[in-house]
Motif scaffolding. Structure first.
Motif, PDB file in Angstrom:
ATOM      1  N   ALA A  32      57.521   0.298  38.294  1.00  0.00           N
ATOM      2  CA  ALA A  32      58.454  -0.311  39.238  1.00  0.00           C
ATOM      3  C   ALA A  32      59.191   0.854  39.892  1.00  0.00           C
ATOM      4  O   ALA A  32      59.903   1.600  39.227  1.00  0.00           O
ATOM      5  CB  ALA A  32      59.435  -1.234  38.532  1.00  0.00           C
ATOM      6  N   TRP A  33      58.980   1.028  41.194  1.00  0.00           N
ATOM      7  CA  TRP A  33      59.561   2.145  41.929  1.00  0.00           C
ATOM      8  C   TRP A  33      60.554   1.575  42.929  1.00  0.00           C
ATOM      9  O   TRP A  33      60.182   0.916  43.882  1.00  0.00           O
ATOM     10  CB  TRP A  33      58.449   2.921  42.614  1.00  0.00           C
ATOM     11  N   LEU A  34      61.825   1.819  42.690  1.00  0.00           N
ATOM     12  CA  LEU A  34      62.894   1.390  43.578  1.00  0.00           C
ATOM     13  C   LEU A  34      63.448   2.635  44.255  1.00  0.00           C
ATOM     14  O   LEU A  34      63.796   3.608  43.579  1.00  0.00           O
ATOM     15  CB  LEU A  34      64.007   0.679  42.797  1.00  0.00           C
ATOM     16  N   THR A  51      45.217  -4.057  42.672  1.00  0.00           N
ATOM     17  CA  THR A  51      43.815  -4.490  42.733  1.00  0.00           C
ATOM     18  C   THR A  51      43.053  -4.000  41.509  1.00  0.00           C
ATOM     19  O   THR A  51      42.178  -4.688  40.994  1.00  0.00           O
ATOM     20  CB  THR A  51      43.150  -3.981  44.026  1.00  0.00           C
ATOM     21  N   ASP A  52      43.403  -2.816  41.025  1.00  0.00           N
ATOM     22  CA  ASP A  52      42.768  -2.253  39.832  1.00  0.00           C
ATOM     23  C   ASP A  52      43.363  -2.805  38.534  1.00  0.00           C
ATOM     24  O   ASP A  52      43.009  -2.356  37.448  1.00  0.00           O
ATOM     25  CB  ASP A  52      42.899  -0.724  39.840  1.00  0.00           C
ATOM     26  N   GLY A  53      44.286  -3.758  38.649  1.00  0.00           N
ATOM     27  CA  GLY A  53      44.870  -4.374  37.458  1.00  0.00           C
ATOM     28  C   GLY A  53      46.049  -3.633  36.874  1.00  0.00           C
ATOM     29  O   GLY A  53      46.454  -3.902  35.735  1.00  0.00           O
ATOM     30  N   ILE A  54      46.628  -2.702  37.619  1.00  0.00           N
ATOM     31  CA  ILE A  54      47.774  -1.938  37.130  1.00  0.00           C
ATOM     32  C   ILE A  54      49.035  -2.486  37.796  1.00  0.00           C
ATOM     33  O   ILE A  54      49.206  -2.341  39.010  1.00  0.00           O
ATOM     34  CB  ILE A  54      47.620  -0.439  37.440  1.00  0.00           C
ATOM     35  N   PRO A  55      49.919  -3.132  37.035  1.00  0.00           N
ATOM     36  CA  PRO A  55      51.128  -3.683  37.639  1.00  0.00           C
ATOM     37  C   PRO A  55      51.951  -2.603  38.337  1.00  0.00           C
ATOM     38  O   PRO A  55      52.293  -1.582  37.728  1.00  0.00           O
ATOM     39  CB  PRO A  55      51.886  -4.265  36.448  1.00  0.00           C
ATOM     40  N   THR A  56      52.231  -2.837  39.610  1.00  0.00           N
ATOM     41  CA  THR A  56      52.966  -1.860  40.402  1.00  0.00           C
ATOM     42  C   THR A  56      53.891  -2.599  41.362  1.00  0.00           C
ATOM     43  O   THR A  56      53.443  -3.460  42.110  1.00  0.00           O
ATOM     44  CB  THR A  56      52.009  -0.953  41.198  1.00  0.00           C
ATOM     45  N   LEU A  57      55.155  -2.251  41.308  1.00  0.00           N
ATOM     46  CA  LEU A  57      56.161  -2.855  42.173  1.00  0.00           C
ATOM     47  C   LEU A  57      56.816  -1.748  42.991  1.00  0.00           C
ATOM     48  O   LEU A  57      57.324  -0.774  42.427  1.00  0.00           O
ATOM     49  CB  LEU A  57      57.212  -3.573  41.331  1.00  0.00           C
ATOM     50  N   ILE A  58      56.764  -1.879  44.303  1.00  0.00           N
ATOM     51  CA  ILE A  58      57.450  -0.958  45.211  1.00  0.00           C
ATOM     52  C   ILE A  58      58.565  -1.769  45.862  1.00  0.00           C
ATOM     53  O   ILE A  58      58.306  -2.770  46.530  1.00  0.00           O
ATOM     54  CB  ILE A  58      56.484  -0.410  46.290  1.00  0.00           C
ATOM     55  N   VAL A  61      65.368  -0.121  48.411  1.00  0.00           N
ATOM     56  CA  VAL A  61      66.778  -0.340  48.118  1.00  0.00           C
ATOM     57  C   VAL A  61      67.557   0.317  49.242  1.00  0.00           C
ATOM     58  O   VAL A  61      67.377   1.511  49.496  1.00  0.00           O
ATOM     59  CB  VAL A  61      67.163   0.288  46.758  1.00  0.00           C
ATOM     60  N   GLY A  62      68.378  -0.434  49.922  1.00  0.00           N
ATOM     61  CA  GLY A  62      69.122   0.114  51.059  1.00  0.00           C
ATOM     62  C   GLY A  62      70.032   1.257  50.653  1.00  0.00           C
ATOM     63  O   GLY A  62      70.777   1.150  49.672  1.00  0.00           O
ATOM     64  N   ALA A  63      69.986   2.337  51.417  1.00  0.00           N
ATOM     65  CA  ALA A  63      70.817   3.504  51.108  1.00  0.00           C
ATOM     66  C   ALA A  63      72.301   3.157  51.177  1.00  0.00           C
ATOM     67  O   ALA A  63      73.097   3.654  50.381  1.00  0.00           O
ATOM     68  CB  ALA A  63      70.485   4.644  52.067  1.00  0.00           C
ATOM     69  N   GLY A  64      72.669   2.298  52.098  1.00  0.00           N
ATOM     70  CA  GLY A  64      74.079   1.943  52.244  1.00  0.00           C
ATOM     71  C   GLY A  64      74.566   0.964  51.200  1.00  0.00           C
ATOM     72  O   GLY A  64      75.715   1.009  50.778  1.00  0.00           O
ATOM     73  N   GLY A  65      73.687   0.078  50.748  1.00  0.00           N
ATOM     74  CA  GLY A  65      74.083  -0.948  49.793  1.00  0.00           C
ATOM     75  C   GLY A  65      73.815  -0.585  48.353  1.00  0.00           C
ATOM     76  O   GLY A  65      74.450  -1.112  47.440  1.00  0.00           O
ATOM     77  N   GLY A  66      72.849   0.291  48.126  1.00  0.00           N
ATOM     78  CA  GLY A  66      72.524   0.710  46.775  1.00  0.00           C
ATOM     79  C   GLY A  66      71.813  -0.356  45.964  1.00  0.00           C
ATOM     80  O   GLY A  66      71.409  -1.394  46.471  1.00  0.00           O
ATOM     81  N   LEU A  67      71.667  -0.070  44.702  1.00  0.00           N
ATOM     82  CA  LEU A  67      71.006  -0.977  43.765  1.00  0.00           C
ATOM     83  C   LEU A  67      71.888  -2.196  43.549  1.00  0.00           C
ATOM     84  O   LEU A  67      73.079  -2.083  43.265  1.00  0.00           O
ATOM     85  CB  LEU A  67      70.758  -0.240  42.441  1.00  0.00           C
ATOM     86  N   ARG A  68      71.281  -3.373  43.683  1.00  0.00           N
ATOM     87  CA  ARG A  68      72.029  -4.630  43.554  1.00  0.00           C
ATOM     88  C   ARG A  68      71.379  -5.519  42.494  1.00  0.00           C
ATOM     89  O   ARG A  68      70.268  -5.283  42.055  1.00  0.00           O
ATOM     90  CB  ARG A  68      72.065  -5.356  44.888  1.00  0.00           C
ATOM     91  N   ASP A  73      66.987  -8.331  39.161  1.00  0.00           N
ATOM     92  CA  ASP A  73      66.347  -9.619  38.896  1.00  0.00           C
ATOM     93  C   ASP A  73      64.871  -9.596  39.288  1.00  0.00           C
ATOM     94  O   ASP A  73      64.026 -10.148  38.575  1.00  0.00           O
ATOM     95  CB  ASP A  73      67.067 -10.745  39.642  1.00  0.00           C
ATOM     96  N   ALA A  74      64.555  -8.942  40.404  1.00  0.00           N
ATOM     97  CA  ALA A  74      63.156  -8.847  40.840  1.00  0.00           C
ATOM     98  C   ALA A  74      62.333  -8.024  39.851  1.00  0.00           C
ATOM     99  O   ALA A  74      61.191  -8.382  39.531  1.00  0.00           O
ATOM    100  CB  ALA A  74      63.071  -8.243  42.238  1.00  0.00           C
ATOM    101  N   VAL A  75      62.893  -6.944  39.340  1.00  0.00           N
ATOM    102  CA  VAL A  75      62.184  -6.128  38.348  1.00  0.00           C
ATOM    103  C   VAL A  75      61.988  -6.914  37.058  1.00  0.00           C
ATOM    104  O   VAL A  75      60.905  -6.893  36.466  1.00  0.00           O
ATOM    105  CB  VAL A  75      62.918  -4.794  38.083  1.00  0.00           C
ATOM    106  N   LEU A  76      63.009  -7.632  36.620  1.00  0.00           N
ATOM    107  CA  LEU A  76      62.881  -8.435  35.405  1.00  0.00           C
ATOM    108  C   LEU A  76      61.810  -9.514  35.564  1.00  0.00           C
ATOM    109  O   LEU A  76      61.009  -9.743  34.645  1.00  0.00           O
ATOM    110  CB  LEU A  76      64.224  -9.058  35.030  1.00  0.00           C
TER     111      LEU A  76
END
Length: 92
Positions: A32-34, A51-58, A61-68, A73-76
């Motif tokens: 999971a890359w945020l 496609t190769d079966g490796i879970p990957t989340l891109i 995250v907005g630079a101005g708003g930061g991690l929210r 919740d999306a990562v979980l």
């Protein structure tokens, strides 16, 4: 947690400078890359991994708003679905 040393400059040729070090470190493990700055090609790379079966989340995250909370919740949810399915198949 491990620290991945990455260059400190903007995207070039469609790739984030962080991409190379992250791709080398992650290998074929789920990722999971945020980030607030992707080069654009990371999305295709992530799709190829999925496609190769490796879970990957891109996830941008907005630079101005930061991690929210919505990002967490999306990562979980991703962990509960994609990564859990991989583990049920017997792949770490």
């Amino acid at each position: 947690m491990p620290v991945i040393e990455v260059p400190n400059y903007g995207p070039a040729f469609g790739w984030s400078p962080k991409g190379g070090p992250i791709r080398r470190w992650i290998n074929d493990r789920p990722l999971a890359w945020l980030d607030d700055q992707f080069g654009g090609k990371e999305y295709g790379w992530a799709a190829d991994r999925r496609t190769d079966g490796i879970p990957t989340l891109i996830m941008p995250v907005g630079a101005g708003g930061g991690l929210r909370r919505q990002h967490i919740d999306a990562v979980l949810a991703w962990l509960d679905t994609d990564v859990a399915a991989r583990r049920r198949q017997g792949t770490p």
